[in-house]
Motif scaffolding. Structure first.
Motif, short mmCIF file in Angstrom:
data_model
loop_
_atom_site.label_atom_id
_atom_site.label_comp_id
_atom_site.label_asym_id
_atom_site.label_seq_id
_atom_site.Cartn_x
_atom_site.Cartn_y
_atom_site.Cartn_z
N MET A 1 2.51 55.78 84.10
CA MET A 1 3.72 56.44 83.63
C MET A 1 4.90 56.06 84.52
N GLN A 2 6.04 55.95 83.88
CA GLN A 2 7.28 55.71 84.60
C GLN A 2 8.28 56.79 84.24
N LYS A 3 9.24 56.97 85.10
CA LYS A 3 10.29 57.98 84.92
C LYS A 3 11.59 57.24 84.64
N ALA A 4 12.32 57.68 83.61
CA ALA A 4 13.58 57.01 83.28
C ALA A 4 14.72 58.01 83.22
N THR A 5 15.90 57.53 83.59
CA THR A 5 17.14 58.29 83.45
C THR A 5 18.12 57.39 82.70
N ILE A 6 18.66 57.90 81.60
CA ILE A 6 19.64 57.15 80.83
C ILE A 6 20.96 57.90 80.87
N GLN A 7 22.00 57.20 81.31
CA GLN A 7 23.35 57.77 81.34
C GLN A 7 24.01 57.48 80.00
N LEU A 8 24.48 58.52 79.33
CA LEU A 8 25.11 58.37 78.02
C LEU A 8 26.62 58.55 78.14
N GLU A 9 27.31 58.22 77.04
CA GLU A 9 28.72 58.58 76.96
C GLU A 9 28.78 60.11 77.02
N THR A 10 29.94 60.67 77.24
CA THR A 10 30.08 62.12 77.36
C THR A 10 29.61 62.82 76.10
N LEU A 11 28.69 63.75 76.26
CA LEU A 11 28.21 64.55 75.14
C LEU A 11 29.22 65.67 74.89
N THR A 12 29.59 65.86 73.63
CA THR A 12 30.68 66.80 73.35
C THR A 12 30.24 68.12 72.75
#
Length: 77
Positions: free
Chosen positions: A1-12
């Motif tokens: 297993m791996q751990k991921a973090t995804i940065q998104l555009e600003t959630l509104t």
């Protein structure tokens, strides 16, 4: 297993969080209980089985909804 973090555009809005969360959970190989969408930080954190999918597969599921992925980070769990 791996751990991921995804940065998104600003959630509104809170419904954006729900849409992103369900899209990530629907990708085969993602550990559903680990999915955490952070509204204020506009980030998605989750664990996934790297033998079944890559973080790019999850990015595609998010961008298919119309949300922009800023960057992703993956590390061993």
């Amino acid at each position: 297993m791996q751990k991921a973090t995804i940065q998104l555009e600003t959630l509104t809005c809170p419904s954006c969080v729900m849409k992103v969360e369900s899209a990530v959970k629907s990708v085969s190989g993602v550990e559903k209980e680990s999915v955490n969408v952070m509204f204020n930080a506009s980030k998605v954190k989750f664990d996934f089985d790297e033998a079944k999918l890559s973080v790019e597969d999850v990015e595609k599921a998010i961008t298919a909804l119309g949300y922009e992925v800023k960057k992703s980070q993956v590390k061993a769990k």
